[in-house]
Scaffold this motif. Structure first.
Motif, PDB file in Angstrom:
ATOM      1  N   ILE A 124      38.151  35.970  37.487  1.00 26.82           N
ATOM      2  CA  ILE A 124      39.362  35.876  38.305  1.00 26.82           C
ATOM      3  C   ILE A 124      39.029  36.141  39.770  1.00 26.82           C
ATOM      4  O   ILE A 124      39.544  35.479  40.681  1.00 26.82           O
ATOM      5  CB  ILE A 124      40.435  36.857  37.808  1.00 26.82           C
ATOM      6  N   GLU A 125      38.150  37.107  40.012  1.00 29.07           N
ATOM      7  CA  GLU A 125      37.754  37.416  41.386  1.00 29.07           C
ATOM      8  C   GLU A 125      37.028  36.230  42.015  1.00 29.07           C
ATOM      9  O   GLU A 125      37.192  35.956  43.207  1.00 29.07           O
ATOM     10  CB  GLU A 125      36.849  38.654  41.396  1.00 29.07           C
ATOM     11  N   GLU A 126      36.242  35.527  41.233  1.00 24.88           N
ATOM     12  CA  GLU A 126      35.545  34.347  41.755  1.00 24.88           C
ATOM     13  C   GLU A 126      36.539  33.255  42.140  1.00 24.88           C
ATOM     14  O   GLU A 126      36.393  32.608  43.181  1.00 24.88           O
ATOM     15  CB  GLU A 126      34.562  33.815  40.714  1.00 24.88           C
ATOM     16  N   ILE A 127      37.556  33.040  41.309  1.00 21.57           N
ATOM     17  CA  ILE A 127      38.579  32.053  41.636  1.00 21.57           C
ATOM     18  C   ILE A 127      39.295  32.438  42.924  1.00 21.57           C
ATOM     19  O   ILE A 127      39.634  31.589  43.752  1.00 21.57           O
ATOM     20  CB  ILE A 127      39.581  31.906  40.476  1.00 21.57           C
ATOM     21  N   ALA A 128      39.509  33.740  43.124  1.00 24.89           N
ATOM     22  CA  ALA A 128      40.221  34.218  44.314  1.00 24.89           C
ATOM     23  C   ALA A 128      39.427  33.995  45.594  1.00 24.89           C
ATOM     24  O   ALA A 128      39.981  34.127  46.685  1.00 24.89           O
ATOM     25  CB  ALA A 128      40.561  35.705  44.162  1.00 24.89           C
ATOM     26  N   ARG A 129      38.146  33.655  45.490  1.00 20.13           N
ATOM     27  CA  ARG A 129      37.329  33.404  46.688  1.00 20.13           C
ATOM     28  C   ARG A 129      37.220  31.911  46.997  1.00 20.13           C
ATOM     29  O   ARG A 129      36.519  31.532  47.930  1.00 20.13           O
ATOM     30  CB  ARG A 129      35.933  33.995  46.499  1.00 20.13           C
ATOM     31  N   ILE A 130      37.908  31.074  46.232  1.00 19.14           N
ATOM     32  CA  ILE A 130      37.844  29.627  46.424  1.00 19.14           C
ATOM     33  C   ILE A 130      39.010  29.181  47.304  1.00 19.14           C
ATOM     34  O   ILE A 130      40.060  29.823  47.343  1.00 19.14           O
ATOM     35  CB  ILE A 130      37.856  28.916  45.054  1.00 19.14           C
ATOM     36  N   SER A 131      38.830  28.074  48.014  1.00 19.83           N
ATOM     37  CA  SER A 131      39.815  27.639  49.007  1.00 19.83           C
ATOM     38  C   SER A 131      41.174  27.324  48.385  1.00 19.83           C
ATOM     39  O   SER A 131      42.216  27.716  48.916  1.00 19.83           O
ATOM     40  CB  SER A 131      39.299  26.395  49.746  1.00 19.83           C
ATOM     41  N   SER A 132      41.191  26.587  47.279  1.00 21.31           N
ATOM     42  CA  SER A 132      42.452  26.182  46.664  1.00 21.31           C
ATOM     43  C   SER A 132      42.285  26.156  45.154  1.00 21.31           C
ATOM     44  O   SER A 132      41.165  26.096  44.639  1.00 21.31           O
ATOM     45  CB  SER A 132      42.895  24.802  47.172  1.00 21.31           C
ATOM     46  N   ALA A 133      43.422  26.182  44.460  1.00 16.73           N
ATOM     47  CA  ALA A 133      43.384  26.208  42.999  1.00 16.73           C
ATOM     48  C   ALA A 133      44.510  25.348  42.437  1.00 16.73           C
ATOM     49  O   ALA A 133      45.643  25.386  42.935  1.00 16.73           O
ATOM     50  CB  ALA A 133      43.510  27.635  42.475  1.00 16.73           C
ATOM     51  N   ILE A 134      44.176  24.556  41.418  1.00 19.67           N
ATOM     52  CA  ILE A 134      45.161  23.776  40.671  1.00 19.67           C
ATOM     53  C   ILE A 134      45.233  24.373  39.272  1.00 19.67           C
ATOM     54  O   ILE A 134      44.232  24.424  38.564  1.00 19.67           O
ATOM     55  CB  ILE A 134      44.758  22.302  40.592  1.00 19.67           C
ATOM     56  N   LEU A 135      46.406  24.844  38.882  1.00 18.41           N
ATOM     57  CA  LEU A 135      46.594  25.425  37.557  1.00 18.41           C
ATOM     58  C   LEU A 135      47.480  24.504  36.737  1.00 18.41           C
ATOM     59  O   LEU A 135      48.592  24.161  37.153  1.00 18.41           O
ATOM     60  CB  LEU A 135      47.226  26.812  37.638  1.00 18.41           C
ATOM     61  N   VAL A 136      46.988  24.082  35.587  1.00 24.97           N
ATOM     62  CA  VAL A 136      47.782  23.281  34.650  1.00 24.97           C
ATOM     63  C   VAL A 136      48.210  24.225  33.539  1.00 24.97           C
ATOM     64  O   VAL A 136      47.418  24.580  32.668  1.00 24.97           O
ATOM     65  CB  VAL A 136      46.975  22.095  34.106  1.00 24.97           C
ATOM     66  N   LEU A 137      49.476  24.664  33.582  1.00 25.46           N
ATOM     67  CA  LEU A 137      49.980  25.704  32.686  1.00 25.46           C
ATOM     68  C   LEU A 137      50.890  25.103  31.622  1.00 25.46           C
ATOM     69  O   LEU A 137      51.681  24.202  31.903  1.00 25.46           O
ATOM     70  CB  LEU A 137      50.742  26.762  33.483  1.00 25.46           C
ATOM     71  N   LEU A 138      50.796  25.643  30.410  1.00 21.72           N
ATOM     72  CA  LEU A 138      51.608  25.174  29.295  1.00 21.72           C
ATOM     73  C   LEU A 138      52.700  26.164  28.907  1.00 21.72           C
ATOM     74  O   LEU A 138      53.521  25.860  28.035  1.00 21.72           O
ATOM     75  CB  LEU A 138      50.720  24.896  28.078  1.00 21.72           C
ATOM     76  N   THR A 139      52.692  27.333  29.534  1.00 19.74           N
ATOM     77  CA  THR A 139      53.752  28.312  29.316  1.00 19.74           C
ATOM     78  C   THR A 139      53.800  29.209  30.540  1.00 19.74           C
ATOM     79  O   THR A 139      52.995  29.063  31.469  1.00 19.74           O
ATOM     80  CB  THR A 139      53.496  29.137  28.034  1.00 19.74           C
ATOM     81  N   TRP A 140      54.757  30.122  30.569  1.00 17.86           N
ATOM     82  CA  TRP A 140      54.925  31.000  31.726  1.00 17.86           C
ATOM     83  C   TRP A 140      55.184  32.411  31.252  1.00 17.86           C
ATOM     84  O   TRP A 140      56.009  32.627  30.360  1.00 17.86           O
ATOM     85  CB  TRP A 140      56.087  30.515  32.596  1.00 17.86           C
ATOM     86  N   ASN A 141      54.455  33.374  31.800  1.00 15.81           N
ATOM     87  CA  ASN A 141      54.670  34.770  31.452  1.00 15.81           C
ATOM     88  C   ASN A 141      54.149  35.645  32.595  1.00 15.81           C
ATOM     89  O   ASN A 141      53.740  35.145  33.651  1.00 15.81           O
ATOM     90  CB  ASN A 141      53.978  35.123  30.125  1.00 15.81           C
ATOM     91  N   ASP A 142      54.189  36.959  32.388  1.00 19.30           N
ATOM     92  CA  ASP A 142      53.790  37.892  33.442  1.00 19.30           C
ATOM     93  C   ASP A 142      52.325  37.712  33.829  1.00 19.30           C
ATOM     94  O   ASP A 142      51.973  37.845  35.017  1.00 19.30           O
ATOM     95  CB  ASP A 142      54.042  39.334  32.995  1.00 19.30           C
ATOM     96  N   MET A 143      51.450  37.430  32.872  1.00 17.65           N
ATOM     97  CA  MET A 143      50.037  37.278  33.188  1.00 17.65           C
ATOM     98  C   MET A 143      49.811  36.109  34.144  1.00 17.65           C
ATOM     99  O   MET A 143      49.064  36.212  35.118  1.00 17.65           O
ATOM    100  CB  MET A 143      49.211  37.090  31.918  1.00 17.65           C
ATOM    101  N   ARG A 144      50.459  34.988  33.883  1.00 22.68           N
ATOM    102  CA  ARG A 144      50.283  33.831  34.751  1.00 22.68           C
ATOM    103  C   ARG A 144      50.865  34.087  36.139  1.00 22.68           C
ATOM    104  O   ARG A 144      50.285  33.679  37.141  1.00 22.68           O
ATOM    105  CB  ARG A 144      50.932  32.598  34.104  1.00 22.68           C
ATOM    106  N   ARG A 145      52.009  34.760  36.191  1.00 24.37           N
ATOM    107  CA  ARG A 145      52.598  35.087  37.486  1.00 24.37           C
ATOM    108  C   ARG A 145      51.692  36.035  38.268  1.00 24.37           C
ATOM    109  O   ARG A 145      51.486  35.856  39.472  1.00 24.37           O
ATOM    110  CB  ARG A 145      53.986  35.713  37.303  1.00 24.37           C
ATOM    111  N   ASP A 146      51.114  37.024  37.595  1.00 20.24           N
ATOM    112  CA  ASP A 146      50.236  37.974  38.270  1.00 20.24           C
ATOM    113  C   ASP A 146      48.983  37.283  38.819  1.00 20.24           C
ATOM    114  O   ASP A 146      48.518  37.590  39.924  1.00 20.24           O
ATOM    115  CB  ASP A 146      49.834  39.100  37.312  1.00 20.24           C
TER     116      ASP A 146
END
Length: 214
Positions: A179-201
């Motif tokens: 997760i920390e590695e993703i946070a150092r990247i310029s942009s992110a595309i997330l393809v999500l199939l559900t929604w919950n607190d973990m995804r929001r965080d």
């Protein structure tokens, strides 16, 4: 066709090419980022020439400028700022009824649709010469990096062909370091199939680190 012994067949997701993709991106310094690219004919950005100083690398002496000015001159470079995009694939699907597990594994149109969407996005980014980092868990964690000038679309399609539905929490398979590695990247595309607190965080953490999230 026929053949001797068992054969493996990889079936890529069907997808429709994207005409456009609204993905605001920024530039962010990545140490060693050039290693993600094809090295053919590429190096750090060339800024210009300046007078030689103590401690400069003699291998960067610009001989023609030295001959013209009569004093040592070196070439000056800067580390490259790269535009990288992370693709995070969600494979969560509810566990099917037991009757399906006994007879067959039915096709899941929602998961298949998500994989087709990711394939279309990867196809678009590869055409635009993006540097792509793919993250997926289903059920094992897949981590792939594709750089410029490298034909990485087939590698991503290979991974998509192997992904299976995850009946638990696939994003929980990502380590804190990932997760920390993703946070150092310029942009992110997330393809999500559900929604919950973990995804929001996760999205809030990425946004707080300056990552453009779509």
């Amino acid at each position: 066709s026929t053949g001797n012994g068992p054969q493996n067949l990889i079936v890529y997701p069907e997808f429709t090419p994207l005409l456009s993709l609204d993905l605001p991106t920024g530039l962010r310094y990545h140490s060693g980022g050039v290693a993600l690219r094809s090295h053919t004919g590429e190096s750090m950005d060339f800024l210009g020439c300046r007078e030689f100083r103590d401690g400069d690398d003699p291998r960067r002496i610009h001989w023609r400028s030295w001959a013209r000015t009569s004093f040592p001159v070196v070439k000056e470079f800067r580390e490259e700022y790269l535009c990288r995009t992370a693709m995070v694939i969600d494979t969560y699907r509810p566990r099917p009824p037991l009757i399906h597990l006994h007879w067959a594994h039915p096709e899941d149109p929602i998961l298949e649709g998500a994989l087709s969407l990711v394939a279309a996005i990867a196809d678009h980014l590869s055409d635009k010469d993006y540097i792509v980092d793919l993250f997926a868990a289903g059920p094992q964690v897949y981590r792939f990096q594709g750089g410029r000038s490298l034909a990485y679309l087939e590698n991503i399609l290979d991974i998509l062909a192997c992904l299976q539905p995850h009946h638990g929490e696939p994003l929980a398979e990502f380590s804190a370091e990932l997760i920390e590695e993703i946070a150092r990247i310029s942009s992110a595309i997330l393809v999500l199939l559900t929604w919950n607190d973990m995804r929001r965080d996760i999205i809030e953490r990425l946004s707080a680190n300056g990552v453009t999230v779509r």
